[in-house]
Write a protein that holds these residues in place. Structure first.
Motif, mmCIF file in Angstrom:
data_model
loop_
_atom_site.group_PDB
_atom_site.id
_atom_site.type_symbol
_atom_site.label_atom_id
_atom_site.label_comp_id
_atom_site.label_asym_id
_atom_site.label_seq_id
_atom_site.Cartn_x
_atom_site.Cartn_y
_atom_site.Cartn_z
ATOM 1 N N VAL A 197 0.934 -1.140 -0.002
ATOM 2 C CA VAL A 197 0.058 -0.081 -0.045
ATOM 3 C C VAL A 197 0.895 1.144 0.074
ATOM 4 O O VAL A 197 2.043 1.111 0.563
ATOM 5 C CB VAL A 197 -0.960 -0.092 1.272
ATOM 6 C CG1 VAL A 197 -1.733 -1.197 1.178
ATOM 7 C CG2 VAL A 197 -0.184 0.059 2.494
ATOM 8 N N PRO A 198 0.484 2.380 -0.481
ATOM 9 C CA PRO A 198 1.151 3.703 -0.454
ATOM 10 C C PRO A 198 1.413 4.019 0.988
ATOM 11 O O PRO A 198 0.851 3.763 1.761
ATOM 12 C CB PRO A 198 0.355 4.634 -1.242
ATOM 13 C CG PRO A 198 -0.838 3.879 -1.928
ATOM 14 C CD PRO A 198 -1.198 2.552 -1.270
ATOM 15 N N ILE A 199 2.933 4.319 0.932
ATOM 16 C CA ILE A 199 3.345 4.831 2.480
ATOM 17 C C ILE A 199 3.508 6.616 2.048
ATOM 18 O O ILE A 199 4.661 6.726 1.253
ATOM 19 C CB ILE A 199 4.417 4.513 2.902
ATOM 20 C CG1 ILE A 199 4.319 2.450 3.231
ATOM 21 C CG2 ILE A 199 5.001 4.982 4.074
ATOM 22 C CD1 ILE A 199 5.311 1.893 3.470
ATOM 23 N N ILE A 200 3.233 7.409 3.091
ATOM 24 C CA ILE A 200 3.437 8.898 2.723
ATOM 25 C C ILE A 200 4.430 9.171 3.908
ATOM 26 O O ILE A 200 3.934 9.040 4.942
ATOM 27 C CB ILE A 200 2.048 9.636 2.805
ATOM 28 C CG1 ILE A 200 1.354 9.287 1.321
ATOM 29 C CG2 ILE A 200 2.649 10.877 2.556
ATOM 30 C CD1 ILE A 200 0.084 9.667 1.346
ATOM 31 N N ALA A 201 5.462 9.804 3.569
ATOM 32 C CA ALA A 201 6.517 10.360 4.718
ATOM 33 C C ALA A 201 5.869 11.734 5.397
ATOM 34 O O ALA A 201 5.407 12.642 4.186
ATOM 35 C CB ALA A 201 7.946 10.379 4.355
ATOM 36 N N VAL A 202 5.629 11.775 6.519
ATOM 37 C CA VAL A 202 5.164 12.857 6.957
ATOM 38 C C VAL A 202 6.620 13.639 7.852
ATOM 39 O O VAL A 202 6.759 12.823 8.970
ATOM 40 C CB VAL A 202 3.968 12.773 7.836
ATOM 41 C CG1 VAL A 202 3.630 14.251 8.451
ATOM 42 C CG2 VAL A 202 2.909 12.253 7.102
ATOM 43 N N THR A 203 6.995 14.679 7.430
ATOM 44 C CA THR A 203 8.354 14.944 8.080
ATOM 45 C C THR A 203 8.444 16.387 8.337
ATOM 46 O O THR A 203 8.092 17.269 7.434
ATOM 47 C CB THR A 203 9.441 14.095 7.142
ATOM 48 O OG1 THR A 203 10.696 14.626 7.899
ATOM 49 C CG2 THR A 203 9.698 14.747 5.780
ATOM 50 N N ALA A 204 9.430 16.558 9.139
ATOM 51 C CA ALA A 204 10.034 18.318 9.291
ATOM 52 C C ALA A 204 11.409 18.224 8.677
ATOM 53 O O ALA A 204 11.854 19.245 8.749
ATOM 54 C CB ALA A 204 9.992 18.650 10.756
ATOM 55 N N HIS A 205 11.879 17.055 8.230
ATOM 56 C CA HIS A 205 13.284 17.213 7.776
ATOM 57 C C HIS A 205 13.167 17.641 6.494
ATOM 58 O O HIS A 205 12.572 17.127 5.576
ATOM 59 C CB HIS A 205 14.082 15.862 7.856
ATOM 60 C CG HIS A 205 13.930 15.268 9.316
ATOM 61 N ND1 HIS A 205 15.288 15.508 9.899
ATOM 62 C CD2 HIS A 205 13.470 14.362 9.954
ATOM 63 C CE1 HIS A 205 15.131 14.868 11.049
ATOM 64 N NE2 HIS A 205 13.948 14.161 11.190
ATOM 65 N N ALA A 206 13.906 18.697 5.977
ATOM 66 C CA ALA A 206 13.989 19.414 4.804
ATOM 67 C C ALA A 206 15.277 19.106 3.798
ATOM 68 O O ALA A 206 15.042 19.626 2.587
ATOM 69 C CB ALA A 206 13.764 20.847 5.072
ATOM 70 N N MET B 153 9.171 4.712 0.639
ATOM 71 C CA MET B 153 8.008 5.631 0.652
ATOM 72 C C MET B 153 7.762 6.214 -0.440
ATOM 73 O O MET B 153 8.549 6.448 -1.344
ATOM 74 C CB MET B 153 8.345 6.697 1.750
ATOM 75 C CG MET B 153 8.712 6.122 3.158
ATOM 76 S SD MET B 153 9.108 7.567 4.415
ATOM 77 C CE MET B 153 9.237 6.443 5.693
ATOM 78 N N ASP B 154 6.483 6.232 -0.863
ATOM 79 C CA ASP B 154 5.761 6.764 -2.142
ATOM 80 C C ASP B 154 5.951 8.410 -2.405
ATOM 81 O O ASP B 154 5.832 8.726 -3.573
ATOM 82 C CB ASP B 154 4.429 6.125 -2.373
ATOM 83 C CG ASP B 154 4.569 4.525 -2.475
ATOM 84 O OD1 ASP B 154 4.760 3.960 -3.398
ATOM 85 O OD2 ASP B 154 4.211 4.168 -1.329
ATOM 86 N N ALA B 155 5.402 8.957 -1.147
ATOM 87 C CA ALA B 155 5.310 10.410 -1.365
ATOM 88 C C ALA B 155 5.933 11.009 0.031
ATOM 89 O O ALA B 155 6.316 10.295 0.883
ATOM 90 C CB ALA B 155 4.016 10.689 -1.905
ATOM 91 N N CYS B 156 5.976 12.229 -0.053
ATOM 92 C CA CYS B 156 6.580 12.856 1.135
ATOM 93 C C CYS B 156 6.170 14.122 1.228
ATOM 94 O O CYS B 156 5.966 15.209 0.317
ATOM 95 C CB CYS B 156 8.032 13.086 1.011
ATOM 96 S SG CYS B 156 9.145 14.043 2.142
ATOM 97 N N ILE B 157 5.299 14.537 2.429
ATOM 98 C CA ILE B 157 4.871 15.976 2.684
ATOM 99 C C ILE B 157 5.383 16.262 4.069
ATOM 100 O O ILE B 157 5.727 15.606 5.023
ATOM 101 C CB ILE B 157 3.157 15.842 2.842
ATOM 102 C CG1 ILE B 157 2.806 14.804 3.757
ATOM 103 C CG2 ILE B 157 2.560 15.258 1.511
ATOM 104 C CD1 ILE B 157 1.262 14.823 4.044
#
Length: 874
Positions: free
Chosen positions: A695-704, A717-721
């Motif tokens: 299943v899709p995994i979305i990274a939720v991060t404060a690392h820029a 991970m498929d996406a990063c927000i």
């Protein structure tokens, strides 16, 4: 206290040229005398020829041969001397030797010279000359190298035989003159002629005497000059700031100048007579020097530049070792040679170099620490901002009064301003830390321009400006460059133009330059207030803002253009401005590009205008993996408001277990979590065969940082927000990943800095009273216990970073700035593998007590009677 050895070494050099000139003049004098004597002999021969009726005409002109023999010997002597002094001409040497050899052979075998050979003293002298010729003929006929090598040894023998040659010539002249006199006694006219010749000889001698007198005067003058030169040299040596000492071939110190006395602490008398290596250098240095570093001294060659100056350790009279520069060379003299050495104490220079090295190392360590701090701060600052801006978005779902909506709008505006400010500061920090690199990708130039205009359009409308873009010349569709950084620069330029223009126009022009059209120029032209040309460079400096009639109203950090110039340089381009006060401004940007043939290769413009891809036609079953309760609350509220079902996991390990137990539609995965972080959890989920393995995994991060985002994708991970969560971006990302697309979201904006305790009031106003009370009580309970455990040393060293991280975000959300900063430092130290000071851990208790007391005081002022009771329970 003159340095006599140096003077004695210099004087032969100074007198050398004079000696050469004297010898040349002497040679000419001797030659003149020989010629005069030869002339007298010739005249006698002529008289004899007149008397002798047979007119004897022998082939051996006795007087000429004798004179020529001496002249040729002198020439051979000069040829050998030139060779011995380093100017060998082997051809000339052999030719002169052969001539002399022939002359001597003539004297030995010619019947005409029998009277000369019969003289008792001449036979021995001829035998000595013959012995030299026979000994030397092998070298003359041998190779050049052997001949050149033997020249210094042959020179003394040649000089010693010069008297023999002269004696032979004079004796021969005497003998044959006597014979001529006996045969011509009766010829008076011959004596008259001979007298005339002698008169000429006398005149010649007078002339030569005058020449010698002039030469003597010249020599005297030059001697005075040389003495003055020697005096100046002595003065220079004695006043030199560098130590100078002279040593003999055995290394014994002969002279020791005042600077050397000051450096080493020995007086001249104490130093003289001692071995320089044993007195002035440690044993290991002396052995090293003798082992070959000064080999050029014995090889009698000029040292190479790298051999001339040696850095070594010297030792003074007190045993103090110090770094020194050492230079030495050999000075050859008539009676041997000496060594002249110059030494300089470089202790201060070495100390300065060491200081610079340490400063450089500290600067590099500071840059590394800044880069590490940037990553930590990025996460920590986004965590509370996630709660702030996310909760604001949630408030829009509730019915608000006009007053409340206005307050909420102001809060959101302040939050966005804070975010922009921190973004600028952290963008600068990231560039200085070397963490920023260009990322070339294909993109559509028109779509990029549309996105920039659409983003700046609301501000342009607010300032009553028109905003447009257009091509100049033939358009370009798809190119290869760093579109994200390019868009950042253009947004800054267009934003500034809109900000400083009221009721005017802002135009973005794009033109492809160059014969191959491989350079894009962007021109942002406005009709605003303009800039004084004297300030054109200042505006590109950090934290530089120009005062104007309304510049203070629009605000700003003064970092935007400084960052834009850095980004332009990173992209291989340049940026500039042309402006006049009151006439508007033209900012231009030029960057190199590569053309892309197929528009299909272009990626979406990162950070461009958001285009909602629609809503899903069904609710999703989502897994939210997040260790921070406040962040989970905000994300859950956003998702449940859209009708989605949310299952929460408090760390990566729990997330892996949930993913292995059932199938979710998508997984929202935090990055920094205790027990197991997000990338590791994603790898375990992808590597297994559980229901949610694909299943899709979305990274939720404060690392820029870009390299960290790449690491997330490598983990599966498929996406990063980024945090703080933007509801529209979150929902759009879910639509894309659930629909089968793969999103590589832009690098998140840099995190803001936490505010103060006033955020507690804002949090209370955004949440329902029951939800706020529950969060507050849980925060106090969790933080009090964790701080106590940390301060008492109950937390294992390997768990310090995770424990500090778990409560630091909540502290920032509730405004516990001092405590959050202390926890962040502890987390940074622990992650770097360094030992955390027990004092830093113990200080957490005082910070908690102080912050908790302020919390209770704030609650007492804001709460009702029920609230006071709750505060008392806190």
């Amino acid at each position: 206290m003159a340095l006599r050895a140096i003077e004695e070494d210099s004087l032969p050099v100074l007198f050398g040229r004079q000696r050469i000139r004297s010898r040349i003049l002497t040679g000419f004098t001797v030659l003149a005398l020989v010629l005069c004597v030869g002339l007298v002999g010739g005249l006698g021969w002529m008289v004899q020829a007149e008397i002798d009726e047979l007119g004897r005409a022998t082939s051996d002109n006795l007087q000429w041969t004798l004179s020529k023999t001496e002249v040729e010997y002198v020439r051979m002597q000069e040829a050998f001397r030139d060779g011995a002094e380093g100017r060998p001409d082997t051809t000339e040497i052999r030719r002169r030797f052969d001539i002399v050899y022939s002359r001597i052979s003539t004297l030995e075998v010619s019947p005409a010279f029998a009277p000369l050979r019969d003289d008792p003293g001449m036979a021995g002298k001829l035998a000595e000359i013959r012995s030299f010729l026979d000994d030397t003929v092998g070298l003359i006929d041998g190779p050049d190298d052997a001949l050149v090598a033997a020249l210094p040894g042959l020179q003394p023998r040649i000089d010693a035989l010069e008297a023999n040659i002269r004696e032979i010539g004079l004796t021969g002249l005497r003998i044959f003159a006597e014979i001529s006199d006996n045969r011509r006694a009766e010829l008076v006219h011959g004596f008259i002629v001979a007298g005339a010749v002698l008169g000429l000889v006398l005149c010649a001698l007078v002339l030569i005497a005058g020449m010698l007198l002039g030469m003597a005067r010249t020599a005297e003058h030059r001697t005075r000059e040389m003495m003055r030169t020697a005096t100046r040299l002595r003065t220079i040596v004695e006043t030199s700031l560098d130590g100078i000492f002279v040593a003999d071939p055995a290394g014994t110190i002969i002279e020791f100048n005042p600077a050397a006395q000051a450096i080493f602490g020995y007086s001249r008398n104490e130093a003289r007579g001692n071995n320089a290596g044993d007195l002035l250098f440690p044993p290991e240095v002396t052995a090293d020097l003798r082992g070959g570093r000064l080999a050029y001294l014995n090889e009698r060659r000029r040292p190479e530049p790298h051999e001339r100056v040696i850095e070594l350790t010297a030792v003074d009279c007190n045993g103090r070792r110090f770094p020194a520069e050492f230079s030495v060379d050999r000075a050859d003299q008539d009676d041997g040679h000496v060594f002249v050495a110059i030494i300089r104490d470089i202790t201060r220079r070495k100390a300065a170099e060491e200081g610079l090295t340490q400063a450089r190392d500290r600067a590099l360590a500071g840059e590394r620490a800044k880069a590490e701090f940037l990553a930590v701060m990025s996460h920590e600052m986004r965590t509370p901002l996630n709660g702030l801006l996310g909760t604001m978005d949630l408030l829009h779902d509730h019915a608000l009064s006009e007053r409340q909506a206005a307050l909420l709008a102001r809060m959101q505006s302040s939050g966005r301003s804070l975010l922009a400010l921190v973004n600028d500061v952290l963008e600068l920090a990231k560039f200085e830390a070397g963490k920023m690199q260009a990322e070339a990708r294909a993109f559509s130039v028109p779509r990029l321009a549309d996105g920039v205009i659409e983003t700046a359009a609301p501000m342009a409308t607010a300032n009553e400006n028109t905003l447009n873009w257009a091509w100049v010349g033939a358009p370009v569709e798809t190119v290869m460059a760093d579109s994200r950084r390019l868009r950042q620069i253009l947004l800054n330029l267009v934003g500034n133009a809109v900000k400083f223009t009221r009721g005017g126009s802002v135009d973005l022009e794009i033109e492809a330059l160059g014969a191959r059209r491989d350079m894009l120029e962007f021109r942002v032209i406005d009709t605003g207030i303009g800039i004084d040309p004297d300030h054109a460079e200042r505006i590109f400096e950090d934290f530089e803002t120009l005062d104007s009639s309304y510049a203070r109203e629009v605000g700003g950090t003064g970092l935007g253009l400084g960052i834009a110039r850095r980004l332009a340089g990173m992209l291989g381009g340049e940026i500039g401005v042309e402006s006049e006060p009151g006439e508007g401004s033209l900012f231009w940007l030029r960057i190199p590009i590569e053309h892309v043939d197929s528009p299909a290769e272009a990626e979406p413009v990162i950070g461009g205008p958001r285009k909602t891809r629609g809503r899903l036609n069904r609710p999703l079953d989502l897994l939210l993996v997040e260790d921070n309760e406040i962040n989970r609350f905000v994300a859950r509220e956003m998702l449940e408001a859209e009708g989605h079902k949310v299952t929460e996991a408090v760390n990566g390990r729990a997330g892996v277990e949930w993913a292995a137990s059932r199938c979710f539609d998508a997984i929202l995965m935090d990055i920094s979590m205790p027990e197991m972080d997000g990338p590791e959890a994603a790898r375990l989920i992808r590597s297994g065969d559980g229901p949610s393995a694909r299943v899709p995994i979305i990274a939720v991060t404060a690392h820029a940082l870009p390299e960290e985002i790449a690491r997330f994708h490598e983990a599966g991970m498929d996406a990063c927000i980024s945090k703080p969560l933007d509801r529209e971006l979150l929902l759009d990302t879910l639509v894309q990943v659930v629909s089968g697309g793969t999103v590589r979201a832009p690098a998140p904006p840099e995190p803001p800095r936490p505010v103060d305790l006033s955020r507690l009031d804002e949090l209370r106003e955004r949440l329902r009273p029951e939800a706020f009370s529950a969060l507050l009580e849980r925060f106090v309970t969790e933080t009090r216990g964790t701080v106590a455990a940390l301060a008492s040393g109950q937390v294992a060293p390997e768990e310090l970073a995770a424990t500090a991280h778990r409560i630091a975000g909540s502290c920032a959300t509730f405004g516990f700035d001092a405590l959050r900063s202390a926890l962040a430092r502890i987390e940074t130290e622990a992650k770097a593998g360094r030992t955390v000071s027990p004092g830093d851990l113990a200080a957490l208790t005082g910070l908690w007590d102080e912050s908790h007391a302020l919390l209770i005081a704030r609650e007492d002022l804001a709460a009702s009677e029920t609230g006071r009771a709750r505060s008392a329970a806190l």
